[in-house]
Design an enzyme around this catalytic site. Structure first.
Site, mmCIF file in Angstrom:
data_model
loop_
_atom_site.group_PDB
_atom_site.id
_atom_site.type_symbol
_atom_site.label_atom_id
_atom_site.label_comp_id
_atom_site.label_asym_id
_atom_site.label_seq_id
_atom_site.Cartn_x
_atom_site.Cartn_y
_atom_site.Cartn_z
ATOM 1 N N GLU A 1 0.819 -1.201 0.000
ATOM 2 C CA GLU A 1 0.000 0.000 0.000
ATOM 3 C C GLU A 1 0.859 1.260 0.000
ATOM 4 O OE1 GLU A 1 -4.126 -1.478 1.940
ATOM 5 O OE2 GLU A 1 -2.622 -0.881 3.383
ATOM 6 N N CYS B 1 3.333 8.450 1.174
ATOM 7 C CA CYS B 1 3.849 7.521 2.169
ATOM 8 C C CYS B 1 4.063 6.189 1.449
ATOM 9 C CB CYS B 1 2.799 7.408 3.275
ATOM 10 S SG CYS B 1 3.208 6.249 4.570
ATOM 11 N N CYS C 1 6.411 -6.958 7.192
ATOM 12 C CA CYS C 1 7.484 -6.413 8.024
ATOM 13 C C CYS C 1 7.977 -7.527 8.930
ATOM 14 C CB CYS C 1 6.973 -5.245 8.873
ATOM 15 S SG CYS C 1 8.291 -4.363 9.748
ATOM 16 N N CYS D 1 6.159 -5.089 16.029
ATOM 17 C CA CYS D 1 5.663 -4.083 16.968
ATOM 18 C C CYS D 1 4.212 -4.421 17.281
ATOM 19 C CB CYS D 1 5.805 -2.683 16.381
ATOM 20 S SG CYS D 1 7.522 -2.285 15.960
ATOM 21 N N CYS E 1 1.010 -2.534 15.584
ATOM 22 C CA CYS E 1 1.036 -2.216 14.154
ATOM 23 C C CYS E 1 0.404 -3.335 13.322
ATOM 24 C CB CYS E 1 2.473 -1.987 13.695
ATOM 25 S SG CYS E 1 2.624 -1.636 11.934
ATOM 26 N N CYS F 1 -1.750 5.702 9.818
ATOM 27 C CA CYS F 1 -0.522 5.043 10.294
ATOM 28 C C CYS F 1 -0.835 3.711 10.944
ATOM 29 C CB CYS F 1 0.180 5.876 11.352
ATOM 30 S SG CYS F 1 0.443 7.564 10.915
HETATM 31 N N1 SAH Z 1 9.074 0.584 10.288
HETATM 32 C C1 SAH Z 1 9.128 2.004 10.289
HETATM 33 C C2 SAH Z 1 8.062 2.680 9.431
HETATM 34 C C3 SAH Z 1 6.660 2.187 9.564
HETATM 35 S S1 SAH Z 1 5.310 2.880 10.311
HETATM 36 C C4 SAH Z 1 9.037 2.521 11.697
HETATM 37 O O1 SAH Z 1 8.870 1.722 12.599
HETATM 38 O O2 SAH Z 1 9.209 3.727 11.911
HETATM 39 C C5 SAH Z 1 5.206 4.570 10.439
HETATM 40 C C6 SAH Z 1 4.781 4.985 11.857
HETATM 41 O O3 SAH Z 1 3.449 4.554 12.189
HETATM 42 C C7 SAH Z 1 5.699 4.406 12.908
HETATM 43 O O4 SAH Z 1 6.040 5.383 13.842
HETATM 44 C C8 SAH Z 1 4.815 3.356 13.538
HETATM 45 O O5 SAH Z 1 5.251 3.031 14.824
HETATM 46 C C9 SAH Z 1 3.464 4.030 13.510
HETATM 47 N N2 SAH Z 1 2.358 3.104 13.739
HETATM 48 C C10 SAH Z 1 2.354 1.757 13.561
HETATM 49 N N3 SAH Z 1 1.165 1.242 13.885
HETATM 50 C C11 SAH Z 1 0.385 2.253 14.278
HETATM 51 C C12 SAH Z 1 -0.969 2.351 14.698
HETATM 52 N N4 SAH Z 1 -1.761 1.270 14.756
HETATM 53 N N5 SAH Z 1 -1.462 3.571 15.014
HETATM 54 C C13 SAH Z 1 -0.671 4.673 14.905
HETATM 55 N N6 SAH Z 1 0.608 4.640 14.492
HETATM 56 C C14 SAH Z 1 1.148 3.456 14.182
#
Ligand code: SAH
Length: 347
Positions: free
Chosen positions: A75, A88, A95, A99, A102, A322
């Protein structure tokens, strides 16, 4: 072009046609001779990711599901804002980090994207947004905040960034390209040396025990190491700051005490803080902090003089916010299954 026995300046001409005018046919490159256009058509093809889904949210955010040649889907999200347009992009199909908050992490990992698959997202999005030439550029910023951990696909990501920065392609300045990382310490240092674009770090917690719970990579690269690297990243430029992303999870990391701890932690780091209201997805155990809680958290940071903004939630009616990007990847890790089993009632 050299390999074809052509003059080197034909290279930039083709780059401009491809990336600034978005053409997908060599025949359209009218400043090349007919003979050369014919030879190029035999030697190469121009293909971008296939558009599987194209959705526009109420706030103008637009999300594409792109299908790659091998069937994986990724996406990309376009976020228009006053005078700028941010794309974006994804760097991996799925991934490999896990986390807990996410959606991409929950779906497992398939593979790294190639440089052309990363550039292809910008190429295809520019075309679909009607970009024409440098003067009518619609995409002014690129952020690696889609699916994947960009620094775990370092070589390909840097190759793609070089195209984003190239004047004969997208011509973006280094400030307008942002790599967001969960904290791959050695590769942040390498990025600083080789391709110092803007850096965003997913911090999400003010101490190691909580951060390890949310971002398991913290076990390998704990906060002290991570912040050292961040200080080094901006040390040569007094105007630069690292952006720290902090997802607001109700009752987990969002108390005034956490905010105070964060202030102390970032005291000597040139930092901006980006509070991200948690965006829910299916089966998640977390909830978004209330607006009042987010405001109170922000006020503690403000009072300490930390530049802090709350990221507006964009495109959440089409799951484009995000952490909601989940594409359709063929998980090779089995993580998705284990994760769903863990979420099942009774577990
Ligand atoms: N792997 C990279 C980029 C991916 S995500 C990283 O970790 O930075 C981009 C941002 O969205 C990151 O800060 C991530 O932690 C955040 N993110 C992930 N899941 C989310 C969620 N469910 N709600 C809000 N932000 C989220």
């Amino acid at each position: 072009m050299s390999a074809l026995g052509e003059k080197p300046f034909r290279g930039p001409q083709v780059m401009q046609w491809l990336h600034q005018y978005g053409v997908d046919d060599f025949a359209a490159m009218t400043n090349l001779s007919k003979a050369l256009r014919a030879r190029l058509s035999e030697a190469a093809t121009i293909i971008g990711p296939r558009v599987k889904l194209d959705q526009v949210a109420a706030d103008g955010t637009r999300k594409w599901l792109f299908e790659l040649a091998d069937g994986n889907c990724i996406e990309s999200v376009f976020i228009p804002d006053d005078g700028r347009g941010t794309l974006c992009v994804s760097s991996q199909a799925g991934c490999s980090l896990n986390c807990t908050f996410c959606a991409t992490g929950a779906q497992g990992f398939n593979r790294d994207l190639t440089p052309e698959e990363i550039v292809g997202q910008v190429w295809q999005a520019s075309r679909l947004l009607g970009s024409k030439g440098q003067s009518q550029r619609v995409i002014t910023n690129v952020v690696f905040m889609g699916m994947g951990e960009p620094l775990l696909n370092y070589e390909n990501v840097v190759q793609a960034i070089r195209v984003f920065l190239d004047d004969v392609a997208y011509g973006l300045s280094r400030r307008r390209v942002t790599v967001s990382t969960a904290g791959m310490v050695p590769l942040i240092d390498r990025l600083r040396e080789e391709c110092p674009v803007s850096l965003a770090v997913s911090l999400h917690a003010p101490n190691d025990s909580l951060r390890t719970e949310l971002v398991p990579l913290n076990r390998k690269y704990p906060i002290a190491q991570l912040l050292d690297t961040c200080r080094r990243y901006v040390a040569n430029d007094p105007h630069r700051k690292v952006t720290f992303e902090y997802v607001m999870l109700a009752g987990v990391n969002d108390s005034p005490a956490h905010a105070q701890e964060l202030v102390t932690l970032l005291r000597d780091v040139p930092a901006k803080v980006n509070l991200i209201p948690f965006n829910p997805f299916a089966h998640t155990r977390y909830q978004r902090s209330s607006q009042a809680t987010i405001d109170a958290f922000r006020d503690v940071l403000w009072q300490a003089g930390l530049i802090t903004i709350t990221r507006r939630t964009r495109g959440d009616d089409i799951d484009a916010a995000c952490g909601q990007l989940a594409g359709q990847v063929r998980d090779r890790t089995g993580r998705r299954e284990r994760w769903l089993a863990r979420m099942a009632p009774g577990n």
